[in-house]
Design a protein around this motif. Structure first.
Motif, PDB file in Angstrom:
ATOM      1  N   ASN A 397       0.806  -1.230   0.000  1.00 23.25           N
ATOM      2  CA  ASN A 397       0.000   0.000   0.000  1.00 23.25           C
ATOM      3  C   ASN A 397       0.836   1.276   0.000  1.00 23.25           C
ATOM      4  OD1 ASN A 397      -2.185  -1.751   0.194  1.00 23.25           O
ATOM      5  ND2 ASN A 397      -2.342  -1.561   2.411  1.00 23.25           N
ATOM      6  N   PHE A 398       1.882   1.283  -0.797  1.00 23.58           N
ATOM      7  CA  PHE A 398       2.672   2.505  -0.929  1.00 23.58           C
ATOM      8  C   PHE A 398       2.354   3.181  -2.257  1.00 23.58           C
ATOM      9  CE2 PHE A 398       5.379  -1.123  -2.171  1.00 23.58           C
ATOM     10  CZ  PHE A 398       5.684  -0.808  -3.483  1.00 23.58           C
ATOM     11  N   SER A 399       2.584   4.479  -2.298  1.00 24.80           N
ATOM     12  CA  SER A 399       2.353   5.244  -3.526  1.00 24.80           C
ATOM     13  C   SER A 399       3.655   5.551  -4.254  1.00 24.80           C
ATOM     14  CB  SER A 399       1.620   6.557  -3.202  1.00 24.80           C
ATOM     15  OG  SER A 399       2.366   7.327  -2.271  1.00 24.80           O
ATOM     16  N   GLN A 400       4.781   5.275  -3.619  1.00 25.05           N
ATOM     17  CA  GLN A 400       6.069   5.498  -4.260  1.00 25.05           C
ATOM     18  C   GLN A 400       6.327   4.405  -5.307  1.00 25.05           C
ATOM     19  OE1 GLN A 400       5.536   5.167  -1.012  1.00 25.05           O
ATOM     20  NE2 GLN A 400       6.367   6.908   0.129  1.00 25.05           N
ATOM     21  N   THR A 401       7.437   4.538  -5.989  1.00 21.80           N
ATOM     22  CA  THR A 401       7.801   3.536  -6.989  1.00 21.80           C
ATOM     23  C   THR A 401       8.327   2.268  -6.315  1.00 21.80           C
ATOM     24  OG1 THR A 401      10.071   4.369  -7.165  1.00 21.80           O
ATOM     25  CG2 THR A 401       8.417   5.332  -8.655  1.00 21.80           C
ATOM     26  N   VAL A 402       8.239   1.174  -7.035  1.00 18.84           N
ATOM     27  CA  VAL A 402       8.811  -0.080  -6.540  1.00 18.84           C
ATOM     28  C   VAL A 402      10.315   0.069  -6.349  1.00 18.84           C
ATOM     29  CG1 VAL A 402       9.347  -2.462  -7.214  1.00 18.84           C
ATOM     30  CG2 VAL A 402       7.007  -1.598  -7.435  1.00 18.84           C
ATOM     31  N   SER A 403      10.977   0.802  -7.226  1.00 24.47           N
ATOM     32  CA  SER A 403      12.433   0.983  -7.103  1.00 24.47           C
ATOM     33  C   SER A 403      12.797   1.696  -5.800  1.00 24.47           C
ATOM     34  CB  SER A 403      12.992   1.746  -8.299  1.00 24.47           C
ATOM     35  OG  SER A 403      12.415   3.032  -8.392  1.00 24.47           O
ATOM     36  N   GLU A 404      11.943   2.607  -5.341  1.00 22.80           N
ATOM     37  CA  GLU A 404      12.195   3.278  -4.070  1.00 22.80           C
ATOM     38  C   GLU A 404      12.084   2.288  -2.914  1.00 22.80           C
ATOM     39  OE1 GLU A 404      12.726   5.924  -0.864  1.00 22.80           O
ATOM     40  OE2 GLU A 404      13.426   5.892  -2.941  1.00 22.80           O
ATOM     41  N   MET A 405      11.090   1.421  -2.943  1.00 20.22           N
ATOM     42  CA  MET A 405      10.951   0.411  -1.888  1.00 20.22           C
ATOM     43  C   MET A 405      12.096  -0.595  -1.936  1.00 20.22           C
ATOM     44  SD  MET A 405       8.502   1.223  -0.027  1.00 20.22           S
ATOM     45  CE  MET A 405       8.016   2.915  -0.342  1.00 20.22           C
ATOM     46  N   ARG A 406      12.551  -0.889  -3.141  1.00 20.93           N
ATOM     47  CA  ARG A 406      13.705  -1.782  -3.280  1.00 20.93           C
ATOM     48  C   ARG A 406      14.930  -1.154  -2.626  1.00 20.93           C
ATOM     49  NH1 ARG A 406      13.927  -1.856  -8.592  1.00 20.93           N
ATOM     50  NH2 ARG A 406      12.401  -3.523  -8.816  1.00 20.93           N
ATOM     51  N   ARG A 407      15.097   0.156  -2.817  1.00 24.13           N
ATOM     52  CA  ARG A 407      16.234   0.855  -2.213  1.00 24.13           C
ATOM     53  C   ARG A 407      16.133   0.843  -0.688  1.00 24.13           C
ATOM     54  NH1 ARG A 407      17.475   5.227   0.270  1.00 24.13           N
ATOM     55  NH2 ARG A 407      15.311   5.969   0.275  1.00 24.13           N
ATOM     56  N   ARG A 408      14.942   1.107  -0.149  1.00 17.43           N
ATOM     57  CA  ARG A 408      14.766   1.114   1.303  1.00 17.43           C
ATOM     58  C   ARG A 408      15.032  -0.281   1.886  1.00 17.43           C
ATOM     59  NH1 ARG A 408       9.238   4.722   2.353  1.00 17.43           N
ATOM     60  NH2 ARG A 408       9.803   6.487   1.008  1.00 17.43           N
ATOM     61  N   THR A 409      14.600  -1.296   1.176  1.00 18.15           N
ATOM     62  CA  THR A 409      14.819  -2.666   1.649  1.00 18.15           C
ATOM     63  C   THR A 409      16.303  -3.000   1.667  1.00 18.15           C
ATOM     64  OG1 THR A 409      12.668  -3.335   0.764  1.00 18.15           O
ATOM     65  CG2 THR A 409      14.249  -5.089   1.224  1.00 18.15           C
ATOM     66  N   ALA A 410      17.024  -2.571   0.644  1.00 20.50           N
ATOM     67  CA  ALA A 410      18.467  -2.811   0.601  1.00 20.50           C
ATOM     68  C   ALA A 410      19.160  -2.121   1.772  1.00 20.50           C
ATOM     69  CB  ALA A 410      19.040  -2.320  -0.725  1.00 20.50           C
ATOM     70  N   GLU A 411      18.749  -0.901   2.096  1.00 19.04           N
ATOM     71  CA  GLU A 411      19.358  -0.181   3.219  1.00 19.04           C
ATOM     72  C   GLU A 411      19.099  -0.904   4.540  1.00 19.04           C
ATOM     73  OE1 GLU A 411      21.407   2.460   3.136  1.00 19.04           O
ATOM     74  OE2 GLU A 411      21.321   2.189   0.960  1.00 19.04           O
ATOM     75  N   LEU A 412      17.896  -1.420   4.710  1.00 21.41           N
ATOM     76  CA  LEU A 412      17.568  -2.148   5.933  1.00 21.41           C
ATOM     77  C   LEU A 412      18.405  -3.422   6.050  1.00 21.41           C
ATOM     78  CD1 LEU A 412      15.837  -2.432   8.457  1.00 21.41           C
ATOM     79  CD2 LEU A 412      14.040  -3.457   7.035  1.00 21.41           C
ATOM     80  N   LEU A 413      18.584  -4.114   4.943  1.00 25.93           N
ATOM     81  CA  LEU A 413      19.381  -5.342   4.976  1.00 25.93           C
ATOM     82  C   LEU A 413      20.861  -5.052   5.217  1.00 25.93           C
ATOM     83  CD1 LEU A 413      17.605  -7.354   2.173  1.00 25.93           C
ATOM     84  CD2 LEU A 413      17.862  -8.054   4.552  1.00 25.93           C
ATOM     85  N   LYS A 414      21.334  -3.928   4.714  1.00 27.21           N
ATOM     86  CA  LYS A 414      22.722  -3.532   5.028  1.00 27.21           C
ATOM     87  C   LYS A 414      22.898  -3.331   6.525  1.00 27.21           C
ATOM     88  CE  LYS A 414      23.612  -1.114   0.635  1.00 27.21           C
ATOM     89  NZ  LYS A 414      23.786   0.218   0.010  1.00 27.21           N
ATOM     90  N   GLU A 415      21.907  -2.691   7.163  1.00 21.72           N
ATOM     91  CA  GLU A 415      21.976  -2.487   8.605  1.00 21.72           C
ATOM     92  C   GLU A 415      21.971  -3.820   9.357  1.00 21.72           C
ATOM     93  OE1 GLU A 415      19.697   0.601  10.572  1.00 21.72           O
ATOM     94  OE2 GLU A 415      19.037   1.341   8.612  1.00 21.72           O
ATOM     95  N   ILE A 416      21.119  -4.733   8.918  1.00 19.29           N
ATOM     96  CA  ILE A 416      21.078  -6.042   9.549  1.00 19.29           C
ATOM     97  C   ILE A 416      22.412  -6.755   9.403  1.00 19.29           C
ATOM     98  CG2 ILE A 416      20.032  -8.344   9.365  1.00 19.29           C
ATOM     99  CD1 ILE A 416      17.385  -6.903   8.656  1.00 19.29           C
ATOM    100  N   HIS A 417      22.960  -6.698   8.197  1.00 22.47           N
ATOM    101  CA  HIS A 417      24.268  -7.319   7.934  1.00 22.47           C
ATOM    102  C   HIS A 417      25.344  -6.727   8.852  1.00 22.47           C
ATOM    103  CE1 HIS A 417      27.683  -8.947   5.763  1.00 22.47           C
ATOM    104  NE2 HIS A 417      28.119  -7.728   5.515  1.00 22.47           N
ATOM    105  N   GLU A 418      25.331  -5.421   9.040  1.00 25.56           N
ATOM    106  CA  GLU A 418      26.361  -4.747   9.851  1.00 25.56           C
ATOM    107  C   GLU A 418      26.131  -4.940  11.358  1.00 25.56           C
ATOM    108  OE1 GLU A 418      29.005  -2.936   8.935  1.00 25.56           O
ATOM    109  OE2 GLU A 418      28.693  -3.138   6.759  1.00 25.56           O
ATOM    110  N   ARG A 419      24.897  -4.832  11.810  1.00 32.67           N
ATOM    111  CA  ARG A 419      24.620  -4.757  13.249  1.00 32.67           C
ATOM    112  C   ARG A 419      24.547  -6.121  13.938  1.00 32.67           C
ATOM    113  NH1 ARG A 419      19.966  -0.105  14.139  1.00 32.67           N
ATOM    114  NH2 ARG A 419      21.030   1.614  13.073  1.00 32.67           N
ATOM    115  N   PHE A 420      24.201  -7.167  13.191  1.00 29.85           N
ATOM    116  CA  PHE A 420      23.992  -8.463  13.832  1.00 29.85           C
ATOM    117  C   PHE A 420      25.180  -9.393  13.610  1.00 29.85           C
ATOM    118  CE2 PHE A 420      19.771  -6.706  13.560  1.00 29.85           C
ATOM    119  CZ  PHE A 420      19.163  -7.136  14.721  1.00 29.85           C
TER     120      PHE A 420
END
Length: 420
Positions: A397-420
Motif C-alpha cells: 500500500n505505498f504510492s512510491q515507486t517499486v524501485s524506491e521500496m527496493r532501495r529502502r529494503t536494501a538499506e535495511l538489509l545492510k543495517e542487519i548485515h552490519e549490526r547483527f
C-alpha cells in the motif's frame, strides 16, 4: 556491585541492534508512510530478533513462488516429468504432465522431442487430462497480452508465447496471423479470444513475448511442425498404466523460476507435482492444498495465510512475514545451503536482485515479489559476525515507486548485515 551490573545489563539490552531497529521501524517515516512488516529470525538460537507487524497479512506477489518451490521439493524428483504415454498397436498416445520446457525459447528440454521422433508408431496427443481454467484465480483478465500471463496448460509448448524479435516470429506458424498496421499502437497486440496479432508497420520490435491462446489442436500442430510428421488429437482419458518419461534436471527449472521470477514455471510446478502423484487428471489446486496441509501443522500458518495460485499474480494471496519465516526454515531443512544459495538470486549479483545496491561478497539470498503498491523480499542474510538469519521484509500500500521500496529494503538489509 549487583545494582551496577544490573544497570549495565539493562543498558546493553536497551541498546541492542534488535531494539534499536524495532524503534526505527515504528517511528521512521521510511517505514511508517505505508504498511511495513519485518520479521528477522535466528535459527541457531530459535528465537525472533525483530517482530514488526510480523503477524499481519500482506499481499506477497512473487514471494508466493517460495511456496511453489516448497511444493516442488515435497513432490518432484531430481528430473522433471516430461510426458505420460501408452503404446497401442500402431499408435503412441501421449498426455502432458504440465512440463513447461517443451520447445521453450529460453530453457528447452529435448527429451520429449527425442522420444517422439524415435517412435515408428503414429503419434496422438490427448489434452483430456486437464480441463481446468486457463488463468489462475484472481488474475487480471486484461493482462492476457503480457508475457507474464501465459496460459495454464497440460502441455505447454514454446512457453505458450509467440516471440516477436527483429522482424522474426517464433513459432513461424503465427507469421500468417500477424498483420502489419500503419497506425497501430506501439508493440504487438493479440485479439483477446483468438490468435490474431497486430503490430505497427514502422515499429521494429526488438523482442516481445505475447501469450497465445492454447488448445490441444494448436499444441499438436506446433509439435507436428517441429517433428515434420503428423500429430493427431484424441480426447482420451489418461490410462492407469501410462508410462512416465522424464526430462531435464529439476533444479534447472527451479533456478530460472526463482532467478527471473518466471510465473509460468511456478504455476506448472503444481501441474508436474500432480503428475508425480497420480496418472489421473492433472489437478494443480490439489497439490497446492497438499503443500498447505503440510504447513497447517504449525499454529503460525493457521488463520494467517491464504494461498491461491503458484506465481503470486493473484492479489487473493495473503501471507504474514512470520509465515514466510516458517517456510524459509522448512526449505532450509530440505535443501543444503550451497545448493539453496545457488538457486536463489544473490543481492547485487544475479537475477531479480541484481539491481540491489549491495557490493562485495554476496550476503543476501532471497526471493523478491512486486506489483503496483507491493514490494517484498524474503530469504537468508549472512551477517558480518557470520550469523545466518532468516528475514521477511514486506511493503504494501505505498504510492512510491517499486524501485524506491527496493532501495529502502536494501538499506535495511545492510543495517542487519552490519549490526547483527
Amino acid at each position: 556491585m549487583k545494582p551496577i551490573l544490573l544497570l549495565f545489563s539493562l543498558t546493553v539490552i536497551a541498546c541492542s541492534p534488535a531494539r534499536r531497529m524495532s524503534r526505527e521501524l515504528r517511528s521512521n517515516p521510511t517505514y511508517t508512510d505505508h504498511f511495513t512488516g519485518v520479521a528477522l529470525y535466528d535459527p541457531s538460537q530459535k528465537r525472533a530478533l525483530i517482530q514488526h507487524n510480523a503477524d499481519k497479512p500482506f499481499t506477497p506477489a512473487s514471494n508466493t513462488k517460495l511456496f511453489s518451490f516448497y511444493a516442488g521439493l515435497l513432490s518432484l524428483h531430481d528430473s522433471l516429468p516430461a510426458l505420460r504415454y501408452i503404446i497401442r498397436n500402431d499408435s503412441v498416445i501421449f498426455w502432458g504432465t504440465g512440463n513447461p520446457l517443451l520447445l521453450h525459447p529460453d530453457l528447452p528440454d529435448t527429451m520429449a522431442l527425442a522420444f517422439l521422433r524415435s517412435r515408428p508408431e503414429r503419434l496422438f496427443f490427448s489434452p483430456a487430462n486437464y480441463t481446468g481454467p486457463r488463468f489462475g484465480p484472481g488474475w487480471a483478465w486484461d493482462d492476457y497480452n503480457d508475457d507474464y500471463s501465459a496460459e495454464l496448460a497440460p502441455l505447454p509448448i514454446y512457453g505458450n508465447v509467440v516471440r516477436f524479435a527483429s522482424g522474426k516470429t517464433s513459432p513461424a506458424r503465427f507469421t500468417d496471423s500477424t498483420r502489419m498496421v500503419a497506425d497501430a499502437p506501439s508493440g504487438v497486440h493479440r485479439s483477446e479470444f483468438e490468435n490474431q496479432f497486430v503490430r505497427p508497420a514502422n515499429d521494429n520490435v526488438k523482442r516481445q513475448d505475447v501469450p497465445f491462446r492454447w488448445s490441444g489442436e494448436l499444441a499438436a500442430q506446433l509439435l507436428a511442425d517441429t517433428l515434420h510428421r503428423a500429430v493427431g488429437v484424441v480426447n482420451m482419458p489418461i490410462e492407469a498404466d501410462a508410462r512416465l518419461l522424464r526430462g531435464s534436471p529439476t533444479d534447472s527449472l527451479y533456478k530460472r523460476m526463482l532467478y527471473v521470477s518466471d510465473n509460468q514455471f511456478a504455476e506448472q510446478v503444481l501441474f508436474m507435482a500432480s503428475a508425480e502423484h497420480s496418472t489421473g487428471p492433472l489437478n494443480p489446486m490439489a497439490e497446492l492444498h497438499r503443500a498447505t496441509d503440510s504447513l497447517q501443522h504449525t499454529t503460525m500458518f493457521k488463520g494467517s495465510a491464504r494461498w491461491v495460485d503458484g506465481s503470486g499474480l493473484s492479489r487473493y494471496n495473503l501471507f504474514t512475514p512470520n509465515v514466510l519465516i516458517d517456510l524459509l526454515g522448512r526449505i532450509y531443512a530440505r535443501v543444503p545451503q550451497q545448493r539453496l544459495f545457488a538457486l536463489l538470486p544473490a543481492a547485487g549479483q544475479s537475477g531479480t536482485l541484481k539491481s540491489l545496491d549491495m557490493s562485495g561478497k554476496p550476503y543476501v539470498f532471497a526471493k523478491s515479489g512486486s506489483m503496483t503498491g507491493v514490494y517484498n523480499l524474503s530469504g537468508y542474510v549472512l551477517t558480518k559476525r557470520n550469523r545466518l538469519l532468516y528475514f521477511s521484509i514486506m511493503h504494501n500500500n505505498f504510492s512510491q515507486t517499486v524501485s524506491e521500496m527496493r532501495r529502502r529494503t536494501a538499506e535495511l538489509l545492510k543495517e542487519i548485515h552490519e549490526r547483527f
